[in-house]
Design a protein around this motif. Structure first.
Motif, PDB file in Angstrom:
ATOM      1  N   ASN A 107       2.550  10.958  16.985  1.00 20.45           N
ATOM      2  CA  ASN A 107       2.148   9.611  17.418  1.00 20.45           C
ATOM      3  C   ASN A 107       2.595   8.530  16.436  1.00 20.45           C
ATOM      4  O   ASN A 107       2.140   7.393  16.518  1.00 20.45           O
ATOM      5  CB  ASN A 107       0.633   9.549  17.629  1.00 20.45           C
ATOM      6  CG  ASN A 107      -0.139   9.904  16.358  1.00 20.45           C
ATOM      7  OD1 ASN A 107       0.452  10.325  15.366  1.00 20.45           O
ATOM      8  ND2 ASN A 107      -1.452   9.724  16.396  1.00 20.45           N
ATOM      9  N   ARG A 108       3.465   8.905  15.494  1.00 26.56           N
ATOM     10  CA  ARG A 108       4.003   7.933  14.538  1.00 26.56           C
ATOM     11  C   ARG A 108       5.477   7.715  14.844  1.00 26.56           C
ATOM     12  O   ARG A 108       6.233   8.672  14.984  1.00 26.56           O
ATOM     13  CB  ARG A 108       3.798   8.454  13.107  1.00 26.56           C
ATOM     14  CG  ARG A 108       4.287   7.484  12.028  1.00 26.56           C
ATOM     15  CD  ARG A 108       3.834   7.952  10.650  1.00 26.56           C
ATOM     16  NE  ARG A 108       4.281   9.309  10.358  1.00 26.56           N
ATOM     17  CZ  ARG A 108       3.758  10.061   9.398  1.00 26.56           C
ATOM     18  NH1 ARG A 108       2.761   9.606   8.660  1.00 26.56           N
ATOM     19  NH2 ARG A 108       4.216  11.286   9.188  1.00 26.56           N
ATOM     20  N   TRP A 109       5.894   6.470  14.915  1.00 29.14           N
ATOM     21  CA  TRP A 109       7.267   6.152  15.307  1.00 29.14           C
ATOM     22  C   TRP A 109       8.288   6.685  14.315  1.00 29.14           C
ATOM     23  O   TRP A 109       9.270   7.317  14.689  1.00 29.14           O
ATOM     24  CB  TRP A 109       7.426   4.640  15.463  1.00 29.14           C
ATOM     25  CG  TRP A 109       8.798   4.258  15.932  1.00 29.14           C
ATOM     26  CD1 TRP A 109       9.828   3.758  15.195  1.00 29.14           C
ATOM     27  CD2 TRP A 109       9.305   4.376  17.269  1.00 29.14           C
ATOM     28  NE1 TRP A 109      10.936   3.552  15.976  1.00 29.14           N
ATOM     29  CE2 TRP A 109      10.639   3.925  17.258  1.00 29.14           C
ATOM     30  CE3 TRP A 109       8.743   4.826  18.470  1.00 29.14           C
ATOM     31  CZ2 TRP A 109      11.431   3.906  18.403  1.00 29.14           C
ATOM     32  CZ3 TRP A 109       9.536   4.814  19.620  1.00 29.14           C
ATOM     33  CH2 TRP A 109      10.870   4.347  19.572  1.00 29.14           C
ATOM     34  N   ASN A 110       8.069   6.436  13.019  1.00 30.90           N
ATOM     35  CA  ASN A 110       9.026   6.852  11.994  1.00 30.90           C
ATOM     36  C   ASN A 110       8.427   7.981  11.157  1.00 30.90           C
ATOM     37  O   ASN A 110       7.459   7.782  10.432  1.00 30.90           O
ATOM     38  CB  ASN A 110       9.382   5.662  11.099  1.00 30.90           C
ATOM     39  CG  ASN A 110      10.404   6.018  10.029  1.00 30.90           C
ATOM     40  OD1 ASN A 110      10.928   7.130  10.002  1.00 30.90           O
ATOM     41  ND2 ASN A 110      10.688   5.074   9.140  1.00 30.90           N
ATOM     42  N   ASN A 111       9.017   9.161  11.242  1.00 35.01           N
ATOM     43  CA  ASN A 111       8.527  10.305  10.481  1.00 35.01           C
ATOM     44  C   ASN A 111       9.375  10.600   9.242  1.00 35.01           C
ATOM     45  O   ASN A 111       9.276  11.682   8.657  1.00 35.01           O
ATOM     46  CB  ASN A 111       8.452  11.536  11.384  1.00 35.01           C
ATOM     47  CG  ASN A 111       7.151  11.548  12.182  1.00 35.01           C
ATOM     48  OD1 ASN A 111       6.071  11.542  11.622  1.00 35.01           O
ATOM     49  ND2 ASN A 111       7.278  11.542  13.508  1.00 35.01           N
ATOM     50  N   GLY A 112      10.182   9.641   8.860  1.00 29.94           N
ATOM     51  CA  GLY A 112      10.883   9.736   7.583  1.00 29.94           C
ATOM     52  C   GLY A 112      12.009  10.748   7.550  1.00 29.94           C
ATOM     53  O   GLY A 112      12.538  11.176   8.574  1.00 29.94           O
ATOM     54  N   HIS A 113      12.357  11.136   6.321  1.00 30.31           N
ATOM     55  CA  HIS A 113      13.504  11.999   6.088  1.00 30.31           C
ATOM     56  C   HIS A 113      13.100  13.464   5.934  1.00 30.31           C
ATOM     57  O   HIS A 113      12.021  13.764   5.417  1.00 30.31           O
ATOM     58  CB  HIS A 113      14.246  11.571   4.815  1.00 30.31           C
ATOM     59  CG  HIS A 113      14.886  10.227   4.907  1.00 30.31           C
ATOM     60  ND1 HIS A 113      14.166   9.050   4.805  1.00 30.31           N
ATOM     61  CD2 HIS A 113      16.184   9.867   5.088  1.00 30.31           C
ATOM     62  CE1 HIS A 113      14.995   8.024   4.915  1.00 30.31           C
ATOM     63  NE2 HIS A 113      16.216   8.495   5.095  1.00 30.31           N
ATOM     64  N   VAL A 114      13.974  14.325   6.349  1.00 30.71           N
ATOM     65  CA  VAL A 114      13.884  15.751   6.056  1.00 30.71           C
ATOM     66  C   VAL A 114      15.264  16.191   5.574  1.00 30.71           C
ATOM     67  O   VAL A 114      16.273  15.916   6.234  1.00 30.71           O
ATOM     68  CB  VAL A 114      13.472  16.576   7.301  1.00 30.71           C
ATOM     69  CG1 VAL A 114      13.603  18.074   7.001  1.00 30.71           C
ATOM     70  CG2 VAL A 114      12.048  16.256   7.711  1.00 30.71           C
ATOM     71  N   ILE A 115      15.293  16.825   4.426  1.00 30.84           N
ATOM     72  CA  ILE A 115      16.567  17.302   3.871  1.00 30.84           C
ATOM     73  C   ILE A 115      16.638  18.818   4.032  1.00 30.84           C
ATOM     74  O   ILE A 115      15.710  19.540   3.660  1.00 30.84           O
ATOM     75  CB  ILE A 115      16.717  16.930   2.384  1.00 30.84           C
ATOM     76  CG1 ILE A 115      16.622  15.414   2.201  1.00 30.84           C
ATOM     77  CG2 ILE A 115      18.055  17.440   1.846  1.00 30.84           C
ATOM     78  CD1 ILE A 115      16.633  14.962   0.747  1.00 30.84           C
ATOM     79  N   VAL A 116      17.735  19.278   4.606  1.00 38.05           N
ATOM     80  CA  VAL A 116      18.006  20.707   4.758  1.00 38.05           C
ATOM     81  C   VAL A 116      19.194  21.031   3.863  1.00 38.05           C
ATOM     82  O   VAL A 116      20.288  20.496   4.077  1.00 38.05           O
ATOM     83  CB  VAL A 116      18.331  21.068   6.220  1.00 38.05           C
ATOM     84  CG1 VAL A 116      18.603  22.559   6.352  1.00 38.05           C
ATOM     85  CG2 VAL A 116      17.211  20.630   7.151  1.00 38.05           C
ATOM     86  N   GLU A 117      18.987  21.870   2.874  1.00 35.64           N
ATOM     87  CA  GLU A 117      20.068  22.155   1.918  1.00 35.64           C
ATOM     88  C   GLU A 117      20.349  23.652   1.827  1.00 35.64           C
ATOM     89  O   GLU A 117      19.449  24.463   1.598  1.00 35.64           O
ATOM     90  CB  GLU A 117      19.732  21.610   0.534  1.00 35.64           C
ATOM     91  CG  GLU A 117      20.854  21.832  -0.474  1.00 35.64           C
ATOM     92  CD  GLU A 117      20.732  20.983  -1.736  1.00 35.64           C
ATOM     93  OE1 GLU A 117      21.429  21.285  -2.720  1.00 35.64           O
ATOM     94  OE2 GLU A 117      19.936  20.017  -1.726  1.00 35.64           O
TER      95      GLU A 117
END
Length: 243
Positions: free
Chosen positions: A188-198
């Motif tokens: 229910n949040r518009w911006n869920n930020g970053h996720v880095i896959v390395e």
């Protein structure tokens, strides 16, 4: 309202991809190339969920050859984050019950993934032999979640040794894949930020004997824990800078 809208979009998207994907795979069933194709398709849902996924791979990643990929297993969001890192001709190891999930189950089987019986201890021990046999018969890599279950915000759980037994027996390297924490994602949040896959550099399992399997597992887990902590710190700075 946003949660409901996203739930509808994700459900419809998954149903369509699973249904038409299963029909497509009928022309070349159990072809391991399909896993990466559909993994990346599901990965596109990250945008719908307001997640900015950044994928990092070593320049040599395309030359890994046969290997066992291991990744941290957090929650259902793995389907839209770490799925972006699935390499061509890589199949996953999953429990047999996945086949009975409507629409998705048939696609999971038709794409060539390996199925094991986790409720049968004797058969579960045969997973190692099944993985080694798959390496011997096909030009593939295997993707496994060594935690064995979703961590759900509890951090990196202890590793089971199956993936490491298989790597030693098959004589293939282990390639760790680390994903920054996703337990704070809210539908229910518009911006869920970053996720880095390395993706990290391969770990040579040939330096370990079967008696050293726990040592290999502990080494890989420590590499991943350090990296995940680094990624979480980096993501925290990135998201703080966007506020």
């Amino acid at each position: 309202m946003l949660l409901i809208l996203r739930a509808i979009i994700v459900t419809l998207y998954c149903l369509l991809v699973s249904f038409f994907g299963s029909l497509y795979c009928l022309f070349s069933p159990r072809n391991p190339r399909h896993v990466a194709t559909f993994g990346h398709l599901f990965g596109r849902l990250s945008t719908v969920l307001g997640i900015k996924v950044e994928l990092r791979k070593p320049a040599s990643a395309d030359n890994n050859g046969k290997c066992i990929y291991i990744a941290n297993h957090q929650n259902n969001y793995d389907m839209v984050t770490v799925s972006n890192a699935v390499q061509p001709r890589t199949v996953t190891v999953g429990k047999k019950s996945l086949v009975w999930i409507p629409f998705f189950g048939p696609l999971y089987w038709l794409t060539g993934n390996l199925l094991i019986d986790r409720n049968n201890r004797a058969k579960a021990h045969g997973t190692i032999a099944q993985v080694v046999d798959a390496f011997n018969k096909q030009d593939i890599s295997i993707w496994m979640f060594p935690e064995g279950t979703r961590s759900r915000g509890r951090g990196l759980l202890p590793f089971k040794t199956g993936a490491f037994h298989a790597a030693i027996a098959a004589g293939v390297p282990i390639v760790p894949i680390c994903v920054s924490s996703t337990d704070k994602v809210k539908l229910n949040r518009w911006n869920n930020g970053h996720v880095i896959v390395e993706m990290l550099e391969p770990v040579d399992a040939s330096h370990y004997s079967k008696e050293q399997v726990r040592e290999l597992a502990a080494h890989c887990r420590e590499l991943m824990k350090v990296k995940i902590d680094q990624l979480d710190a980096e993501v925290a700075k990135l998201d703080a800078g966007k506020k």
